[in-house]
Design a protein around this motif. Structure first.
Motif, PDB file in Angstrom:
ATOM      1  N   GLY A 126       0.807  -1.207   0.000  1.00 55.43           N
ATOM      2  CA  GLY A 126       0.000   0.000   0.000  1.00 55.43           C
ATOM      3  C   GLY A 126       0.836   1.251   0.000  1.00 55.43           C
ATOM      4  O   GLY A 126       0.412   2.305  -0.446  1.00 55.43           O
ATOM      5  N   ALA A 127       2.075   1.147   0.536  1.00 64.37           N
ATOM      6  CA  ALA A 127       2.925   2.316   0.633  1.00 64.37           C
ATOM      7  C   ALA A 127       3.677   2.595  -0.654  1.00 64.37           C
ATOM      8  O   ALA A 127       4.370   3.591  -0.762  1.00 64.37           O
ATOM      9  N   PHE A 128       3.555   1.715  -1.639  1.00 61.36           N
ATOM     10  CA  PHE A 128       4.313   1.886  -2.866  1.00 61.36           C
ATOM     11  C   PHE A 128       3.593   2.805  -3.829  1.00 61.36           C
ATOM     12  O   PHE A 128       2.420   2.629  -4.117  1.00 61.36           O
ATOM     13  N   ALA A 129       4.312   3.798  -4.327  1.00 60.99           N
ATOM     14  CA  ALA A 129       3.763   4.710  -5.326  1.00 60.99           C
ATOM     15  C   ALA A 129       4.196   4.243  -6.699  1.00 60.99           C
ATOM     16  O   ALA A 129       5.136   3.471  -6.835  1.00 60.99           O
ATOM     17  N   PRO A 130       3.516   4.703  -7.769  1.00 58.10           N
ATOM     18  CA  PRO A 130       3.953   4.351  -9.119  1.00 58.10           C
ATOM     19  C   PRO A 130       5.413   4.717  -9.325  1.00 58.10           C
ATOM     20  O   PRO A 130       5.870   5.769  -8.901  1.00 58.10           O
ATOM     21  N   ALA A 131       6.159   3.862  -9.985  1.00 58.52           N
ATOM     22  CA  ALA A 131       7.601   4.040 -10.106  1.00 58.52           C
ATOM     23  C   ALA A 131       7.957   4.753 -11.390  1.00 58.52           C
ATOM     24  O   ALA A 131       7.288   4.633 -12.402  1.00 58.52           O
ATOM     25  N   SER A 132       9.063   5.529 -11.345  1.00 57.37           N
ATOM     26  CA  SER A 132       9.519   6.220 -12.544  1.00 57.37           C
ATOM     27  C   SER A 132      10.427   5.352 -13.382  1.00 57.37           C
ATOM     28  O   SER A 132      10.785   5.721 -14.481  1.00 57.37           O
ATOM     29  N   ALA A 133      10.857   4.224 -12.855  1.00 56.64           N
ATOM     30  CA  ALA A 133      11.586   3.219 -13.641  1.00 56.64           C
ATOM     31  C   ALA A 133      10.984   1.873 -13.319  1.00 56.64           C
ATOM     32  O   ALA A 133      10.772   1.548 -12.176  1.00 56.64           O
ATOM     33  N   CYS A 134      10.669   1.100 -14.343  1.00 54.86           N
ATOM     34  CA  CYS A 134       9.998  -0.161 -14.047  1.00 54.86           C
ATOM     35  C   CYS A 134      10.993  -1.169 -13.513  1.00 54.86           C
ATOM     36  O   CYS A 134      12.194  -1.028 -13.649  1.00 54.86           O
ATOM     37  N   ALA A 135      10.460  -2.219 -12.892  1.00 53.78           N
ATOM     38  CA  ALA A 135      11.318  -3.133 -12.149  1.00 53.78           C
ATOM     39  C   ALA A 135      12.284  -3.903 -13.011  1.00 53.78           C
ATOM     40  O   ALA A 135      13.297  -4.376 -12.536  1.00 53.78           O
ATOM     41  N   CYS A 136      12.008  -4.051 -14.306  1.00 47.94           N
ATOM     42  CA  CYS A 136      12.880  -4.862 -15.141  1.00 47.94           C
ATOM     43  C   CYS A 136      13.847  -4.023 -15.950  1.00 47.94           C
ATOM     44  O   CYS A 136      14.718  -4.546 -16.618  1.00 47.94           O
ATOM     45  N   GLY A 137      13.705  -2.712 -15.957  1.00 45.21           N
ATOM     46  CA  GLY A 137      14.572  -1.892 -16.777  1.00 45.21           C
ATOM     47  C   GLY A 137      14.287  -0.430 -16.547  1.00 45.21           C
ATOM     48  O   GLY A 137      13.679  -0.056 -15.568  1.00 45.21           O
ATOM     49  N   MET A 143      16.997  -6.575 -12.732  1.00 50.03           N
ATOM     50  CA  MET A 143      16.484  -5.595 -11.775  1.00 50.03           C
ATOM     51  C   MET A 143      17.433  -4.443 -11.503  1.00 50.03           C
ATOM     52  O   MET A 143      17.028  -3.409 -10.970  1.00 50.03           O
ATOM     53  N   ARG A 144      18.715  -4.572 -11.826  1.00 49.11           N
ATOM     54  CA  ARG A 144      19.684  -3.594 -11.349  1.00 49.11           C
ATOM     55  C   ARG A 144      19.443  -2.182 -11.860  1.00 49.11           C
ATOM     56  O   ARG A 144      19.802  -1.198 -11.197  1.00 49.11           O
ATOM     57  N   MET A 145      18.814  -2.045 -13.030  1.00 49.78           N
ATOM     58  CA  MET A 145      18.557  -0.698 -13.540  1.00 49.78           C
ATOM     59  C   MET A 145      17.587   0.066 -12.668  1.00 49.78           C
ATOM     60  O   MET A 145      17.570   1.294 -12.675  1.00 49.78           O
ATOM     61  N   SER A 146      16.802  -0.641 -11.885  1.00 46.86           N
ATOM     62  CA  SER A 146      15.841   0.036 -11.022  1.00 46.86           C
ATOM     63  C   SER A 146      16.497   0.708  -9.834  1.00 46.86           C
ATOM     64  O   SER A 146      15.825   1.389  -9.059  1.00 46.86           O
ATOM     65  N   SER A 147      17.802   0.531  -9.660  1.00 53.48           N
ATOM     66  CA  SER A 147      18.494   1.268  -8.603  1.00 53.48           C
ATOM     67  C   SER A 147      18.454   2.767  -8.862  1.00 53.48           C
ATOM     68  O   SER A 147      18.674   3.570  -7.961  1.00 53.48           O
ATOM     69  N   ALA A 148      18.156   3.178 -10.111  1.00 58.33           N
ATOM     70  CA  ALA A 148      18.049   4.597 -10.450  1.00 58.33           C
ATOM     71  C   ALA A 148      16.642   5.131 -10.257  1.00 58.33           C
ATOM     72  O   ALA A 148      16.390   6.312 -10.471  1.00 58.33           O
ATOM     73  N   ALA A 149      15.709   4.267  -9.836  1.00 59.80           N
ATOM     74  CA  ALA A 149      14.327   4.707  -9.650  1.00 59.80           C
ATOM     75  C   ALA A 149      14.220   5.684  -8.484  1.00 59.80           C
ATOM     76  O   ALA A 149      14.974   5.606  -7.511  1.00 59.80           O
ATOM     77  N   GLU A 150      13.282   6.593  -8.566  1.00 54.44           N
ATOM     78  CA  GLU A 150      13.101   7.603  -7.525  1.00 54.44           C
ATOM     79  C   GLU A 150      12.005   7.230  -6.535  1.00 54.44           C
ATOM     80  O   GLU A 150      11.864   7.873  -5.499  1.00 54.44           O
TER      81      GLU A 150
END
Length: 347
Positions: A23-34, A214-221
């Motif tokens: 529930g605490a997760f907001a829409p992500a600016s980078a998806c989990a696979c890339g 998944m590693r590209m998602s380390s740049a997600a905000e």
């Protein structure tokens, strides 16, 4: 006599954990696979679901993304261990997965109120560009498989071909390049902005292990979520270094026979018909250090979520158990009074 039906989850603790975890997760600016990339960072993935199957040599990922984009230039970068063959997937795949993993509904009948709760390799020369292995058009999207090159060369190719990337997203490509991974670059080619679910796309590639990039998602905000359906010869679990620091919940586990969807049939062939549904939540994307990696779980124990339909039985507007108990108590009292009277009449 009538019944009131109240639906609740059998495991209240699991429900609360799900609420806290997701529930605490907001829409992500980078998806989990890339990385989702667009001018001005105007593209957002609202939902990511993927099917992945591995036969010990070749892996297939079928991805479905719900995208909100304010531009017609939104794009997605997906790393793969080897060059991927890209083709169109089917929405029917995920409709069938939802059907076969649906929770079991169990009805419990309660006669009293209030008793229904609680159980609930070498780097490329600097500046060298990637090799375009394949390029395909799939409706409103174009998918290009890239292999090799340096970080600068890949950055230059992406920029020249309409892939606008934040520097931190571009930097997340470097570890994959050092390990000789390839990439699938996907972008919208229509003249209109796109909001809603994209048709699934299928990526097939050789791999010596069962992975999900998944590693590209380390740049997600923002925090990340992903739901994975994993087909293998046994029940699987995550074995990568990040597994213990992220939220992982098994939603379904069991062998599934007689799939109707062709993708599911193909992936389940040869005894690879054990399906594990896994929900993953990542509160801190900046702490991501590795891709998801899967291996056989210690056991092949089946699991299916259970939903309890609780029926409260009533008589005359009151809980039936209370009415019956009251009537029985009244009858007992009448008998007791009669016995006392008989005893008193005896000389």
């Amino acid at each position: 006599m009538r019944t009131h039906t109240v639906v609740r989850l059998a495991a209240t603790a699991a429900l609360l954990l799900s609420a806290v975890g997701f529930g605490a997760f907001a829409p992500a600016s980078a998806c989990a696979c890339g990385g989702v990339v667009s001018p001005g960072n105007t593209a957002t993935v609202h939902d990511e679901v993927a099917l992945a199957g591995w036969d010990g040599r070749r892996e297939t990922i079928v991805m479905r993304l719900a995208l909100e984009s304010g531009t017609d230039h939104a794009a997605l970068i997906v790393p793969t261990p080897s060059p991927a063959r890209v083709s169109a997937g089917s929405a029917q795949t995920f409709a069938e997965l939802a059907r076969v993993t649906a929770p079991e509904i169990v009805t419990e009948r309660h006669w009293f109120s209030g008793d229904g709760g609680g159980d609930t390799s070498a780097a490329a020369p600097p500046g060298s560009g990637p090799t375009v292995v394949e390029q395909v058009r799939l409706g409103p999207i174009e998918a290009t498989t890239l292999s090799g090159g340096s970080l600068d060369g890949l950055r230059n190719w992406l920029g020249a071909n309409g892939y606008a990337m934040r520097p931190e997203v571009t930097a997340s490509l470097d570890p994959y390049l050092r390990e000789n991974w390839s990439f699938v670059a996907v972008k919208l080619t229509g003249a209109r902005t796109l909001t809603g679910a994209l048709d699934p796309i299928r990526l097939a590639f050789d791999s010596d292990r069962f992975v999900y990039p998944m590693r590209m998602s380390s740049a997600a905000e923002d925090p990340q979520t992903v739901r994975l359906y994993l087909l293998s010869d046994h029940r699987v679990r995550r074995v990568d270094a990040d597994a213990d620091t992220q939220y992982n919940n098994v939603e379904f586990a069991g062998r599934v026979e007689d799939f109707e969807d062709q993708d599911l049939k193909d992936l389940a062939a040869g005894g690879h018909d054990y399906l594990t549904e896994l929900s993953v939540g990542i509160h801190r994307p900046d702490a991501i250090t590795t891709d998801f990696a899967f291996a056989a779980a210690p056991t092949d124990d089946d699991y299916r979520q259970r939903v309890i339909a609780t029926e409260y039985v009533e008589m005359f507007g009151f809980p039936a158990g209370t009415v019956i108990l009251g009537a029985a108590s009244l009858a007992a009292a009448v008998v007791l009074v009669a016995v006392v009277r008989v005893v008193r009449r005896r000389p």
